[in-house]
Write an enzyme that holds these catalytic residues in place. Structure first.
Site, PDB file in Angstrom:
ATOM      1  N   TYR A   1       5.251  -3.389  -5.832  1.00 28.38           N
ATOM      2  CA  TYR A   1       5.120  -3.870  -4.919  1.00 28.38           C
ATOM      3  C   TYR A   1       5.474  -5.746  -5.756  1.00 28.38           C
ATOM      4  CZ  TYR A   1       1.726  -1.683  -2.813  1.00 28.38           C
ATOM      5  OH  TYR A   1       1.018   0.056  -1.446  1.00 28.38           O
TER       6      TYR A   1
ATOM      7  N   LYS B   1       0.989   9.701 -11.969  1.00 34.17           N
ATOM      8  CA  LYS B   1       2.276  10.689 -11.174  1.00 34.17           C
ATOM      9  C   LYS B   1       2.799  10.958 -12.611  1.00 34.17           C
ATOM     10  CE  LYS B   1       3.469  13.123  -8.027  1.00 34.17           C
ATOM     11  NZ  LYS B   1       3.042  14.322  -7.805  1.00 34.17           N
TER      12      LYS B   1
ATOM     13  N   ASP C   1      -2.426  12.474  -6.180  1.00 32.32           N
ATOM     14  CA  ASP C   1      -2.452  13.658  -5.369  1.00 32.32           C
ATOM     15  C   ASP C   1      -3.015  14.386  -5.751  1.00 32.32           C
ATOM     16  OD1 ASP C   1      -0.850  14.263  -6.877  1.00 32.32           O
ATOM     17  OD2 ASP C   1       0.641  16.091  -6.325  1.00 32.32           O
TER      18      ASP C   1
ATOM     19  N   ASP D   1      -3.931   0.695  -4.314  1.00 31.50           N
ATOM     20  CA  ASP D   1      -4.502   0.265  -3.052  1.00 31.50           C
ATOM     21  C   ASP D   1      -4.564   1.015  -2.156  1.00 31.50           C
ATOM     22  OD1 ASP D   1      -3.493  -1.523  -0.501  1.00 31.50           O
ATOM     23  OD2 ASP D   1      -1.743  -1.612  -0.559  1.00 31.50           O
TER      24      ASP D   1
ATOM     25  N   ASP E   1      -9.059   2.283  -0.790  1.00 37.71           N
ATOM     26  CA  ASP E   1      -9.407   2.585   0.200  1.00 37.71           C
ATOM     27  C   ASP E   1      -9.706   3.951   0.963  1.00 37.71           C
ATOM     28  OD1 ASP E   1      -8.325   0.003   1.314  1.00 37.71           O
ATOM     29  OD2 ASP E   1      -7.455  -0.029   3.356  1.00 37.71           O
TER      30      ASP E   1
END
Ligand code: NAD
Length: 367
Positions: free
Chosen positions: A142, A189, A221, A245, A249
């Protein structure tokens, strides 16, 4: 002890839920005999209307000078047509950056009383759910280099982390795990990304310093899948900005209601090297559709107060008292509309009455 709390009510339902949270803080201060003073810092649409900018310098100064910052929510249709950097939400990024809070703690806590609101099978969440996602907040993709090719037909965003950025975030993760169930799962990852391999190496190198913590690794994943397949396996999840992020959620939504979820952003330092103030806020927004109607559930902000007491004021007993009070009002059947299921024994209440019930529960448990 005396503590200064900066309150940032913001817009929409923000002022209503912050008012309740302040009352809860005052009740817990009275019960545990510490003193509080409050300083209000305008931010968001309210600050745009009054000062012409979403985070006036005086507000940031007030927050920096406090022991902790309690934020409601910002934004609303009135300011939706402004340019990005002038919008109320720009104040949020500015306050996080201004306080240097690089670690975002998001507990996904499901109260057993609200199990009916959970979208998962009851057998998966029997006895409640308690996961903490520790997300890196000020680095990674980001904030990395980004751009477009001259012909506009390709674009890139760069995930870049320094060892120091990873270490300081993982430190928060290890510390949090040590205060909970001693399990830390680093999500990455690493089978594909070099930056993830640095996360993994760094975590492995830090592990021996925390012999009591069971350190594990999971690809992102798989973590997304495991959160809905077997969420109780997790205690603390530590991860990068983007993975955090998304996963925070997902983790919070398995608990059922947006009106119950708190967050803390910590890690900043003061000019003299001491720990800076943390930023505590519900994860919901300003909910313009219910603003000013006594319909907002204030419990997410009350639970943010518990995080504030735990992480910034280091008052664990007081933090637990607030959490116990929330549990007690749920046991007594109090429900705002967003968490009501219509079952017999429920008492449908508004923001103000829910706040009064919490304050009463905090005071009564101390007698
Ligand atoms: P929202 O979280 O404000 O509302 C989503 C839905 O959840 C709405 O139906 C709302 O009524 C409900 N809801 C939210 N909080 C609730 C509560 N405490 N009790 C009961 N119901 C609740 O998200 P949105 O509608 O996408 O955004 C509204 C505004 O808030 C926008 O301007 C957005 O930019 C802003 N926003 C601010 C923050 C923040 O300040 N941290 C976060 C998200 C969105």
């Amino acid at each position: 002890m005396k503590y200064t709390i900066a309150t940032v009510p913001g817009d929409g339902i923000g002022p209503d839920v912050v008012k309740v949270a302040v009352a809860a803080l005052e009740a817990v201060a009275k019960r545990f005999s510490f003193e509080l003073s409050f300083v209000e810092a305008p931010m968001g649409g309210a600050a745009i209307d009054e000062f012409g900018e979403p985070l006036p310098a005086s507000s940031l100064e007030a927050c920096r000078g406090s022991d902790a910052v309690l934020l409601g929510a910002v934004g609303g249709p009135k300011w939706d047509n402004l340019a990005g950097s002038e919008r109320p939400e720009a104040g949020l990024l500015a306050i996080r950056a201004g306080l240097g809070v690089y670690a975002n703690l998001r507990p996904a806590l499901m109260f057993p009383q609200l199990a009916g609101a959970c979208p998962l099978k009851p057998s998966l969440v029997e006895g409640g759910l308690d996961i903490l996602v520790v997300r890196e907040l000020t680095g990674g993709i980001y904030f990395g280099d980004r751009g477009r090719s001259a012909d506009g037909l390709s674009a890139w965003d760069t995930e870049r982390y320094s060892k120091q950025e990873i270490e300081r975030l993982l430190e928060v993760g290890f510390e949090a795990a040590a205060k909970r169930k001693n399990r830390l799962c680093v999500v990455d990852k690493a089978n594909v990304l070099e930056s993830s391999r640095l996360w993994r190496e760094t975590a492995k190198a830090m592990g021996p310093r925390w012999p009591g913590i069971e350190l594990s690794f999971m690809y992102v994943d798989n973590a997304a899948m495991q959160l809905v397949k077997n969420p109780r396996q997790f205690d603390v999840i530590a991860t990068s900005n983007m993975f955090g992020d998304i996963l925070s959620d997902e983790a919070s939504m398995v608990t059922g209601s947006i009106g119950m979820l708190a967050s803390a952003s910590v890690g900043g330092t003061r000019p003299d090297g001491r720990e800076g103030p943390g930023l505590y806020e519900p994860i919901h927004g300003s909910a313009p559709d219910i603003a000013g109607q006594d319909k907002a559930n204030p419990l997410a902000t009350v639970l943010s107060v518990a995080l504030l007491l735990r992480h910034s004021l280091k008052l664990e007993q007081a933090a637990r008292a607030v959490e116990a009070a929330v549990s007690a009002v749920l046991d007594a059947g109090f429900r705002c509309a967003d968490i009501a299921s219509g079952m017999i024994g429920e008492k449908l209440v508004g923001t103000v009455a829910m706040g009064e019930a919490v304050v009463k529960a905090i005071a009564e448990a101390g007698k």
